[in-house]
Design a protein around this motif. Structure first.
Motif, PDB file in Angstrom:
ATOM      1  N   UNK A 235       0.794  -1.219   0.000  1.00 22.99           N
ATOM      2  CA  UNK A 235       0.000   0.000   0.000  1.00 22.99           C
ATOM      3  C   UNK A 235       0.825   1.267   0.000  1.00 22.99           C
ATOM      4  N   UNK A 236       2.118   1.134  -0.282  1.00 21.02           N
ATOM      5  CA  UNK A 236       2.973   2.319  -0.374  1.00 21.02           C
ATOM      6  C   UNK A 236       2.470   3.248  -1.466  1.00 21.02           C
ATOM      7  N   UNK A 237       2.756   4.514  -1.342  1.00 19.26           N
ATOM      8  CA  UNK A 237       2.299   5.494  -2.316  1.00 19.26           C
ATOM      9  C   UNK A 237       2.960   5.264  -3.669  1.00 19.26           C
ATOM     10  N   UNK A 238       2.300   5.742  -4.717  1.00 24.23           N
ATOM     11  CA  UNK A 238       2.888   5.655  -6.054  1.00 24.23           C
ATOM     12  C   UNK A 238       4.246   6.336  -6.090  1.00 24.23           C
ATOM     13  N   UNK A 239       4.364   7.446  -5.411  1.00 29.02           N
ATOM     14  CA  UNK A 239       5.637   8.162  -5.370  1.00 29.02           C
ATOM     15  C   UNK A 239       6.743   7.278  -4.809  1.00 29.02           C
ATOM     16  N   UNK A 240       6.433   6.575  -3.712  1.00 33.41           N
ATOM     17  CA  UNK A 240       7.429   5.702  -3.087  1.00 33.41           C
ATOM     18  C   UNK A 240       7.796   4.538  -3.990  1.00 33.41           C
ATOM     19  N   UNK A 241       6.783   3.918  -4.597  1.00 29.75           N
ATOM     20  CA  UNK A 241       7.044   2.762  -5.459  1.00 29.75           C
ATOM     21  C   UNK A 241       7.866   3.175  -6.678  1.00 29.75           C
ATOM     22  N   UNK A 242       7.529   4.291  -7.285  1.00 27.93           N
ATOM     23  CA  UNK A 242       8.276   4.757  -8.447  1.00 27.93           C
ATOM     24  C   UNK A 242       9.724   5.058  -8.091  1.00 27.93           C
ATOM     25  N   UNK A 243       9.918   5.661  -6.936  1.00 31.46           N
ATOM     26  CA  UNK A 243      11.290   5.969  -6.508  1.00 31.46           C
ATOM     27  C   UNK A 243      12.080   4.681  -6.292  1.00 31.46           C
ATOM     28  N   UNK A 244      11.445   3.700  -5.636  1.00 33.65           N
ATOM     29  CA  UNK A 244      12.147   2.449  -5.356  1.00 33.65           C
ATOM     30  C   UNK A 244      12.406   1.648  -6.624  1.00 33.65           C
ATOM     31  N   UNK A 245      11.498   1.720  -7.604  1.00 34.84           N
ATOM     32  CA  UNK A 245      11.781   1.120  -8.912  1.00 34.84           C
ATOM     33  C   UNK A 245      13.101   1.641  -9.462  1.00 34.84           C
ATOM     34  N   UNK A 246      13.226   2.954  -9.455  1.00 39.53           N
ATOM     35  CA  UNK A 246      14.436   3.579 -10.009  1.00 39.53           C
ATOM     36  C   UNK A 246      15.664   3.242  -9.185  1.00 39.53           C
ATOM     37  N   UNK A 247      15.509   3.220  -7.858  1.00 38.67           N
ATOM     38  CA  UNK A 247      16.654   2.928  -6.996  1.00 38.67           C
ATOM     39  C   UNK A 247      17.140   1.490  -7.193  1.00 38.67           C
ATOM     40  N   UNK A 248      16.205   0.549  -7.264  1.00 43.35           N
ATOM     41  CA  UNK A 248      16.591  -0.852  -7.475  1.00 43.35           C
ATOM     42  C   UNK A 248      17.251  -1.033  -8.843  1.00 43.35           C
ATOM     43  N   UNK A 249      16.685  -0.367  -9.868  1.00 38.00           N
ATOM     44  CA  UNK A 249      17.241  -0.506 -11.210  1.00 38.00           C
ATOM     45  C   UNK A 249      18.645   0.090 -11.287  1.00 38.00           C
ATOM     46  N   UNK A 250      18.825   1.196 -10.618  1.00 36.70           N
ATOM     47  CA  UNK A 250      20.150   1.830 -10.602  1.00 36.70           C
ATOM     48  C   UNK A 250      21.196   0.887 -10.014  1.00 36.70           C
ATOM     49  N   UNK A 251      20.809   0.176  -8.959  1.00 34.01           N
ATOM     50  CA  UNK A 251      21.754  -0.748  -8.329  1.00 34.01           C
ATOM     51  C   UNK A 251      22.064  -1.954  -9.206  1.00 34.01           C
ATOM     52  N   UNK A 252      21.126  -2.327 -10.095  1.00 40.18           N
ATOM     53  CA  UNK A 252      21.311  -3.507 -10.938  1.00 40.18           C
ATOM     54  C   UNK A 252      22.111  -3.206 -12.205  1.00 40.18           C
ATOM     55  N   UNK A 253      21.870  -2.038 -12.801  1.00 45.40           N
ATOM     56  CA  UNK A 253      22.490  -1.721 -14.097  1.00 45.40           C
ATOM     57  C   UNK A 253      24.005  -1.693 -13.973  1.00 45.40           C
ATOM     58  N   UNK A 254      24.654  -2.496 -14.783  1.00 40.28           N
ATOM     59  CA  UNK A 254      26.112  -2.529 -14.785  1.00 40.28           C
ATOM     60  C   UNK A 254      26.724  -3.346 -13.676  1.00 40.28           C
ATOM     61  N   UNK A 255      25.882  -3.940 -12.826  1.00 39.80           N
ATOM     62  CA  UNK A 255      26.411  -4.802 -11.777  1.00 39.80           C
ATOM     63  C   UNK A 255      26.922  -6.110 -12.341  1.00 39.80           C
ATOM     64  N   UNK A 256      27.612  -6.883 -11.499  1.00 41.55           N
ATOM     65  CA  UNK A 256      28.258  -8.094 -12.022  1.00 41.55           C
ATOM     66  C   UNK A 256      27.242  -9.109 -12.530  1.00 41.55           C
ATOM     67  N   UNK A 257      26.076  -9.201 -11.866  1.00 43.36           N
ATOM     68  CA  UNK A 257      25.070 -10.151 -12.346  1.00 43.36           C
ATOM     69  C   UNK A 257      24.508  -9.715 -13.690  1.00 43.36           C
TER      70      UNK A 257
END
Length: 274
Positions: A235-257
């Motif tokens: 039930x997190x706000x859309x703002x929170x979910x959108x921010x976390x989408x971007x934060x998680x993606x940032x951590x994944x892009x270019x990572x070793x996996x």
């Protein structure tokens, strides 16, 4: 017994076994003489097994099943006599595991695992077994499986975390119908209502195949996806979910996996992860 094989339960009377192979934890309820009914040792074993897997970085998916004729027939009827001799407030109200008591944690610990959990259902998943099943990310059921919110039969309400999860899975009228009546429903009906993901003649084989597929994906991306889904369902706000989408993606892009996934796709091979 190796570090990849674990047994949980009362001494000389195991309730749950765990075997880790090929990055998949195979969790088995092993009280087949009682259709894997939940007594206090089973509840404690399920919690201990889930908590033991929490920090295992090599685990990428979990398959849960019941030994014998059923996934889990619910609370052991003999436990009612045990409970009757104790103060219900002292037994139920203490928050022994964060926000949960023991019996809530036996289900919600599997929801809290950072990797996908797949339940292979057969026979019955009643009461406690039903709530344990819905704690999984995915449920594969044999077509003849029966499922029920059984507590009303005993003059009780579901109290093992089901009311946290069920409103996310099914319509309010279905939840109310099942809760008020305690009537079992077949797997086909459960599929239609969203309680079951798929039907399969061999649910364990299908669950293991799905787990192998997941184990072959980027483990960091899978864990990030489960975190995001959990956040969105909270039930997190859309703002929170959108921010976390971007934060998680940032951590994944270019990572070793992700680099390994790209290299494997380019080279036409299966990826390998540390």
């Amino acid at each position: 017994m190796s570090a990849n094989q674990m047994t949980f339960g009362a001494e000389g009377s195991p309730r749950v076994t765990v075997e880790i192979r090929d990055h998949v934890a195979h969790v088995t309820l092993v009280r087949s003489d009682k259709m894997n009914a939940v007594d206090t040792p089973m509840a404690e074993a399920l919690v201990a097994a889930g908590e033991a897997l929490m920090g295992r970085a090599e685990v990428r998916a979990v398959v849960m099943r019941g030994e014998g004729r059923a996934f889990c027939a619910g609370l052991d009827v003999a436990s009612f006599a045990e409970f009757a001799g104790t103060d219900p407030e002292a037994r139920v109200m203490p928050r022994t595991h964060g926000d949960c008591n023991l019996y809530q944690q036996l289900c919600l610990v599997w929801r809290a695992l950072p990797v996908p959990v797949i339940a292979a259902l057969h026979g019955v998943a009643f009461g406690a077994g039903f709530q344990l099943a819905i704690a999984a990310d995915v449920r594969i059921a044999h077509p003849e499986t029966q499922l029920a919110i059984m507590e009303a039969k005993w003059g009780l309400v579901p109290d093992m975390g089901g009311m946290v999860i069920l409103p996310q899975l099914i319509r309010s009228d279905v939840l109310r119908l099942m809760t008020y009546t305690a009537e079992p429903v077949g797997a086909a009906q459960a599929l239609d209502w969203g309680l079951v993901t798929e039907l399969a003649e061999d649910p364990l084989a299908r669950a293991e195949a799905l787990a192998a597929t997941i184990a072959g994906r980027s483990p960091s991306a899978t864990r990030a996806a489960k975190r995001l889904i959990g956040l969105a369902e909270s039930g997190a706000s859309a703002e929170t979910v959108l921010y976390e989408e971007s934060r998680e993606q940032t951590a994944l892009i270019g990572g070793k996996d992700q680099r390994e996934v790209i290299a494997a796709n380019m080279q036409g091979r299966a990826p390998t992860f540390d």
